[in-house]
Design a protein around this motif. Sequence first.
Motif, PDB file in Angstrom:
ATOM      1  N   VAL A 260       0.714  -1.252  -0.034  1.00 55.70           N
ATOM      2  CA  VAL A 260       0.192  -0.162  -0.044  1.00 55.70           C
ATOM      3  C   VAL A 260       0.915   1.391   0.178  1.00 55.70           C
ATOM      4  O   VAL A 260       0.449   2.457  -0.517  1.00 55.70           O
ATOM      5  CB  VAL A 260      -0.881   0.059   1.222  1.00 55.70           C
ATOM      6  N   GLU A 261       2.153   0.985   0.312  1.00 60.33           N
ATOM      7  CA  GLU A 261       2.940   2.555   0.571  1.00 60.33           C
ATOM      8  C   GLU A 261       3.603   2.699  -0.783  1.00 60.33           C
ATOM      9  O   GLU A 261       3.957   3.773  -0.943  1.00 60.33           O
ATOM     10  CB  GLU A 261       4.196   2.092   1.539  1.00 60.33           C
ATOM     11  N   VAL A 262       3.660   1.680  -1.620  1.00 60.68           N
ATOM     12  CA  VAL A 262       4.243   1.952  -2.993  1.00 60.68           C
ATOM     13  C   VAL A 262       3.212   2.214  -4.336  1.00 60.68           C
ATOM     14  O   VAL A 262       3.522   2.786  -5.083  1.00 60.68           O
ATOM     15  CB  VAL A 262       5.102   0.494  -3.368  1.00 60.68           C
ATOM     16  N   ALA A 263       2.183   1.378  -4.150  1.00 61.94           N
ATOM     17  CA  ALA A 263       1.182   1.228  -5.238  1.00 61.94           C
ATOM     18  C   ALA A 263       0.286   2.697  -5.193  1.00 61.94           C
ATOM     19  O   ALA A 263       0.194   3.348  -4.264  1.00 61.94           O
ATOM     20  CB  ALA A 263       0.434   0.190  -4.913  1.00 61.94           C
ATOM     21  N   GLY A 264       0.031   2.980  -6.314  1.00 61.38           N
ATOM     22  CA  GLY A 264      -0.957   4.215  -6.745  1.00 61.38           C
ATOM     23  C   GLY A 264      -2.538   3.654  -6.331  1.00 61.38           C
ATOM     24  O   GLY A 264      -3.030   4.447  -5.898  1.00 61.38           O
TER      25      GLY A 264
END
Length: 295
Positions: A260-264
């Motif tokens: 969740v920290e990386v994905a758009g």
Amino acid sequence: MRDELRPRIEAFRLRTGRPPGLGVVLVGEHPASEVYVRNKLRAASEVGLRADLERLPATAALADALALVERLNGSPAHDGILVQDPLPAGLGPGASQQVFDLIDPAKDVDGFTPVNAGRLLQNRATLPPCTPSGIIELLDRSGIPVAGRRAVVIGRSDIVGKPVALLLVQRDATVTLCHSKTANLPDVARQAEILVVAVGRPAFVTPDFVRPGATVVDVGINNVTDRALLERWFGDDHPRLRDFDRRGALLVGDVHPDVVEVAGALTPVPGGVGPLTIASLLRNTVRAAELRADR
Ligand code: NAD
């Protein structure tokens, strides 16, 4: 999607004097299947479909299962037939294929028969498989463009990986289909602007698989009963651990929570692809009914 179906169901009822009908075949007492079947039947009734559960005991013979599918094939009240996978191993080797292959393609609302799989390959599916078409619907309705983008699908099953790759190609994405023998999987996955994960291993896709800002579709549904694993993935005071303490198990996707920290954008599990799969099943049942009535 469900709201869009209601007027179609009402129009069908006015035209034919009956609601579209779905027959769900459940053989044996597989606990996860019981839950899936209950959810499908409830969703079907809620939009106004007729939904019938046809049960056979785990001790049923292959001939019983084949006879049940034949009866539903011939039933004027049933437009859709869904045989809940998996069938008990006791039916014998190759039995599952025989049962699925017997479903009338015009009633095959899962889109699994060779005729419907072939139509999908040729870009003229009338009853596309539910999870793949739910994923496309999810992207469309979230305003996520597909055409011209790089998509990577992890998993090559006949029910998710392969057909979703086909649908993405039909939407003009450039698609790479990965599987258990793919070399350098994180590097390949990191090229994706749209990453679809259907592997069946909890928290398998970690942030190093994900290009910053990518759309990640988590298809996995894994029942995890080991609290230590959950603590490792979620941290030891995550609210989901309280759900685990109440129920003794937690449904976890194939994508690690840290993604969740990386994905758009990231689909939740539960509550992401699962409900879209059910909505697609309802839509296929209405489509099958309309097409049969037009014949
Ligand atoms: P499957 O077991 O048939 O296929 C898994 C695929 O993952 C295989 O193609 C395999 O090559 C690949 N794979 C396995 N290990 C791998 C690895 N280490 N690296 C790369 N690839 C690997 O699974 P399926 O039926 O496609 O289901 C996948 C997951 O999706 C499961 O968790 C299942 O429960 C879930 N599922 C969810 C829905 C839904 O409605 N949300 C619908 C169908 C399936």
